[in-house]
Design an enzyme around this catalytic site. Structure first.
Site, mmCIF file in Angstrom:
data_model
loop_
_atom_site.group_PDB
_atom_site.id
_atom_site.type_symbol
_atom_site.label_atom_id
_atom_site.label_comp_id
_atom_site.label_asym_id
_atom_site.label_seq_id
_atom_site.Cartn_x
_atom_site.Cartn_y
_atom_site.Cartn_z
ATOM 1 N N GLY A 194 2.150 -3.701 3.761
ATOM 2 C CA GLY A 194 2.410 -3.250 2.405
ATOM 3 C C GLY A 194 3.067 -4.329 1.581
ATOM 4 N N GLY A 226 5.259 -4.771 -2.483
ATOM 5 C CA GLY A 226 5.727 -4.203 -3.742
ATOM 6 C C GLY A 226 6.513 -5.231 -4.516
ATOM 7 N N GLY A 227 7.159 -4.790 -5.593
ATOM 8 C CA GLY A 227 7.916 -5.710 -6.425
ATOM 9 C C GLY A 227 9.088 -6.333 -5.701
ATOM 10 C CE1 TYR A 228 8.616 -2.595 -2.082
ATOM 11 C CE2 TYR A 228 8.876 -4.178 -0.304
ATOM 12 C CZ TYR A 228 8.248 -3.071 -0.835
ATOM 13 O OH TYR A 228 7.249 -2.461 -0.145
ATOM 14 N N GLY A 229 9.010 -7.247 -2.479
ATOM 15 C CA GLY A 229 8.547 -8.170 -1.471
ATOM 16 C C GLY A 229 7.489 -7.537 -0.590
ATOM 17 C CE LYS A 230 3.537 -11.532 0.599
ATOM 18 N NZ LYS A 230 2.861 -12.744 1.155
ATOM 19 C CB VAL A 231 6.312 -3.449 4.126
ATOM 20 C CG1 VAL A 231 6.697 -2.616 5.345
ATOM 21 C CG2 VAL A 231 7.158 -3.055 2.921
ATOM 22 C CE LYS A 273 11.225 -1.541 1.344
ATOM 23 N NZ LYS A 273 11.780 -0.516 0.427
ATOM 24 C CG ASP A 281 9.157 4.857 -7.524
ATOM 25 O OD1 ASP A 281 8.977 3.847 -6.822
ATOM 26 O OD2 ASP A 281 8.338 5.260 -8.367
#
Length: 936
Positions: A619, A621-626, A640, A736
């Site tokens: 995955g 997102g804006g925070y980074g990768k999973v 994460k 969210d």
């Protein structure tokens, strides 16, 4: 001393006791004014399951009206309604003022329904009333002052409603009152000092309200008061009243999170004190050194500003189970005399939590008994002595030692017919059909139940006139400071209870004869399982009880490790300084200890993910990768990893993480650990193998989801969010909620994830007022955003309700929230208005019961109303989902509690009614009740 058990077991009994009993000749008839009153009551109630069908004809007392128990009198020749028992009957609507015409009524029980509106002041006319039981509804408005003039009122239970306004001073006239259960409402203002004149009160439960002002010292004058529980109010600037030290009958004093200041008073003169909780205040000064009662099991002074040494008076306490002094400013040496001189009581376990203070020394001779746990991490003493490293590690305190369920054996019993093996029976293999009750101790005076289990069973079986081997405690689980347990009663020397025995136990419960010792505190009923005994008590109210009682009571103690993780992310990433490229990483995890989660090194994370190979990425997102990772012990995790631009500082995150790490819930993704190094910030979660709900709705999964599975997903997600709104301390807004943030485990149990945008709910200001929203920059995902939040920047709990409503519409239609310029809320609403709602139901869902789907659609649209006030609360959402679940064929096989923990065969096609017709023709979104939308 035996206070709370009445509540619980009585509630149980009331559930069984729905069939009307007539105590006189059938030649008599009911008082005409009372017949008129009952008909008015019915006309104001909404009864979607026709539980009150028997009220349509005949005489109330002689025609067996459901929930009516009558008695005759010698002076007027009429029968009079003595008890009105309509608990757990799936009723909504309002309480009619005519209820005040039931002039001989002694028990009024509407517990665990969905009744709204205000409490009628006319109840104050029923001078014979002894028990007023209205808890677990949606009642609002002020408490009528007229109730304060009922001379015989013994118990008032209005907890878990939405009652607001002050506590009437007229309540000081209730001279027969023993039990005030008014917690979990919105009561405001100051506690009336006039209540101190009530000499018979045992319980005063006012926790989780909006009370302010000061705590009246006059309460110390209440001679019978055993439990005073005022947690989570805002007595800003108030102190713990010194006169409380003179309360000779007091068993439990709980003033947690009340904004109290000043010193800890000397409570050593309270002879029977068993539980003291003054945590999460702003208390200062030293801890009194006088010895407390030898009956005490729990002392919690954590999260204050206490200083000075730990006194030695905590030794020689034979029943002590937990001493929590963490997060203060205590200094000096760790008094090993506490555990060295500690007498043992049964098979007890003891927790001594001294973490995060300024303790610097520990005697070299510190032999610790095996059953004692000492926590010292976060103190200077941990850096100076290598031989105590085992005392300086984070420990998971969420489970109580010795509380695991007993093992059971089927013994060849025919479980399909409900038979079970009673392992306590003297017979080698005894198969019989039990009936069970689920209860929750609301304010126990203990921290660990196991040493007191035998006392509990002995007392309860004695009061029920049963043998010891007829009561089996199937499980006991701590939910925060409350204790949930499931009890099974087995017949003796036979396979079934006979009718007279069921009715005998029913009568004991309904008359409130059972009380438990005060150490177990007040309680509430969660569910009652009649099984084949439902035929003995042929009333819908009784059978309904076994299926609904879990309602939104709120659940779960083990809440949000997921929450931890997510919010932890925010704090961990915000506060750490970034390293320049090429600088050597310095591990910070070793200096940060978080209870229940593990600090990982960067090298461990790299090894778990094959050096963050792209093949392990699951995955982004804006925070980074999973990444999907495999730890050294073989366990699967999701890692994460924050990208450089989203790193956060670390100065204040530890305090926040410590608070969040105590929250756990089975419907929130759990945090396993973290990695904090300069330039690297990672959170390690449990790995959820079945991906996101969005994946399943877009056909990426192998098997389509049938309706029962989708409904289970909705209920599980709602329960997770409900905990954030009502049980988290302080409450939390997720901000969210979306289908891609709801993950499904191997049994398709839903878990809410990603708390990166979560915000703490508003807290009271210095004047004691609590705002109804948080003003914040709008963040979230388009299509799920609350329109009112988007326009006003005011975030509320109803913002989460809107987002979850969109998820419900996705579950029903498999549509995306926004696709090709179309909005799912508008599309579904348009289909509903045109009468074509079933044309847009996801075809992959297979056959489904149309009435259930119809109620689910109506609930989803109610959640997605533009106006905040028109949306239900999350507790109402959970309650309505429970109702819908009980309408499905699968509910006969699986309880509402198990729908979030057990799996259904996703290949099973539920039997369904025809989907022809339009059950939406009677929908009325302007009403206050969901259940009136589908009259049966």
């Amino acid at each position: 001393m035996m206070i709370g058990a009445r509540l619980l077991l009585s509630v149980v009994a009331l559930a069984i006791s729905c069939p009307p009993l007539v105590w006189s000749s059938t030649a008599q008839s009911t008082d005409p004014s009372e017949v008129k009153a009952l008909r008015a009551i019915k006309s104001n109630l909404v009864d979607p399951f026709s539980n009150l069908n028997s009220w349509n004809s005949g005489d109330p007392c002689t025609s067996n009206w459901t929930g009516i128990i009558c008695q005759s009198t010698t002076n007027d020749g009429y029968l009079h309604v003595h008890e009105l028992l309509l608990l757990n009957s799936n009723l909504s609507g309002t309480l009619a003022p005519e209820v005040g015409l039931l002039s001989r009524l002694e028990i009024m029980d509407f517990m665990w329904n969905n009744i709204s509106g205000s409490i009628p002041k006319e109840i104050g006319n029923i001078t014979s009333l002894k028990l007023l039981l209205l808890n677990g509804n949606r009642l609002s408005g002020f408490l009528p002052k007229e109730i304060g003039f009922l001379p015989n009122l013994n118990r008032i239970q209005i907890d878990e409603n939405q009652i607001s306004g002050p506590i009437p001073t007229s309540f000081a006239n209730l001279k027969s009152m023993k039990h005030f259960h008014m917690n979990n409402n919105s009561l405001s203002g100051q506690i009336p000092l006039e209540l101190s004149g009530l000499s018979s009160v045992f319980h005063l439960l006012l926790d989780n309200n909006k009370l302010s002002g000061h705590i009246p010292p006059e309460l110390a004058k209440m001679p019978s008061l055993q439990i005073l529980q005022l947690d989570n109010n805002n007595f800003s600037g108030s102190t713990v009243p010194t006169p409380f030290a003179n309360m000779t009958s007091l068993l439990k004093l709980s003033l947690r999170n009340c904004s109290l200041r000043g010193a800890v008073p000397d409570l050593s003169m309270i002879p029977q004190l068993i539980y003291l909780d003054l945590s999460w205040n702003q208390l200062e000064g030293t801890i009194p050194s006088n010895k407390l009662s030898e009956n005490i099991t729990t002392i919690d002074l954590s999260n204050n500003n206490l200083n000075g040494p730990i006194p030695s008076n905590f030794s020689h306490l034979p029943k002590l189970q937990r001493l929590s002094l963490e997060n203060n400013k205590l200094n000096g040496s760790v008094p090993s005399a506490i555990w060295q001189n500690m007498p043992l009581y049964g098979n007890k376990s003891v927790l001594l939590d001294f973490q995060n203070n300024s303790l610097t020394e520990l005697s070299a001779a510190f032999s610790i008994p095996e059953n004692v746990t000492v926590l010292l991490y976060g103190n200077p003493v941990c850096s100076g002595q290598i031989n105590i490293s085992n005392l300086c590690q984070p420990v998971n305190k969420s489970s109580a030692p010795g509380s695991s369920p007993d093992s059971n054996s089927s013994c060849g019993c025919n479980t399909d017919l409900g038979y079970e093996f009673n392992q306590l029976s003297p017979s080698t293999c005894s198969c019989s059909i039990p009936f069970g009750i689920g209860i929750r101790l609301k304010s126990p005076g203990i921290s660990y139940f196991h040493p007191y289990k035998d006392d509990f069973k002995d007392f309860l079986t004695n009061r029920l006139n049963l043998y010891r081997n007829q009561l089996y405690v199937d499980s006991d689980i701590w939910e925060g400071r409350r204790l949930k347990m499931y009890l099974k009663l087995f017949p003796s020397n036979t396979s079934l209870f006979n009718e007279s025995e069921i009715l005998r136990i029913r009568d004991i419960y309904s008359s409130w004869e059972i009380t438990l010792p005060g150490i177990f505190g007040p309680y509430e009923l969660l569910n009652f399982t009649l099984g084949p005994y439902a035929n003995v008590i042929p009333t819908t109210a009784a059978s309904g009880l076994s299926k609904i009682a879990i309602v939104g009571i709120v659940l779960g103690a083990c809440l949000g490790a997921a929450f931890i993780s997510a919010t932890v992310t925010v704090f961990i990433m915000k506060k750490l300084p970034r390293n320049q490229k090429g600088s050597k990483r310095r591990l910070l995890s070793s200096s940060i200890k978080i209870d229940g989660v593990k600090g990982f090194a960067f090298d461990e994370m790299a090894l778990a993910t094959s050096n963050f190979n792209s093949s392990t990425q699951v995955g982004e997102g804006g925070y980074g990768k999973v990444y999907k990772g495999v730890l050294a012990d073989g366990s699967l995790v999701a890692i994460k990893r924050a990208q450089e631009g989203s790193l956060q500082g670390s100065k204040e995150f530890f305090t926040e993480i410590q608070l969040l790490s105590r929250l756990h819930h089975r419907n929130l993704v759990s945090l396993v650990g973290y990695c904090i190094e300069e330039g690297e910030q990672m959170l390690v979660y449990e790995f959820i193998p079945n991906g996101t709900l969005r994946d399943h709705l877009t056909g990426k999964s192998k098997e389509p989801m049938n309706f029962p599975v989708r409904l289970r997903v909705a209920l599980a997600a709602a329960k997770g969010i409900l905990y954030l709104h009502t049980e988290a301390d302080p409450p939390i807004f997720h901000r969210d909620i979306k289908a891609s943030n709801i993950l499904l485990d191997s049994k398709l149990v839903a878990k809410v994830a990603d708390f990166g945008l979560s915000r703490l709910a508003p807290v009271p200001d210095f004047e004691g007022a609590t705002p109804d929203h948080v003003s914040t920059v709008v963040k979230g995902t388009p299509g799920y955003l609350d329109p009112e939040y988007f326009l006003t920047h005011k975030l509320t709990d109803k913002s989460d309700v809107y987002s979850l409503g969109v998820v419900f519409l996705e579950l029903l239609t498999a549509m995306k929230p926004i696709s090709h310029g179309k909005n799912i809320v508008r599309e579904v609403n348009s289909a509903y208005q045109s009468g074509n709602i079933f044309s847009i139901i996801d075809s992959q869902m297979g056959a489904y019961p149309s009435e259930c789907v119809g109620k689910f659609v109506s609930l989803a649209l109610k959640c997605c109303q533009d106006e905040t006030d028109m949306r239900p609360s999350m507790s109402e959402v959970v309650r309505e989902l429970e109702v819908i679940w009980r309408m499905t064929p699968e509910s006969d096989v699986m309880s509402t509690d198990s729908v979030v923990t057990e799996s259904l065969d996703t290949n099973t096609t539920p039997s369904s009614s025809s989907v022809t017709g339009n059950p939406f023709s009677t929908l009325n979104f302007s009403g206050n009740s969901f259940s009136n939308l589908y009259p049966r």
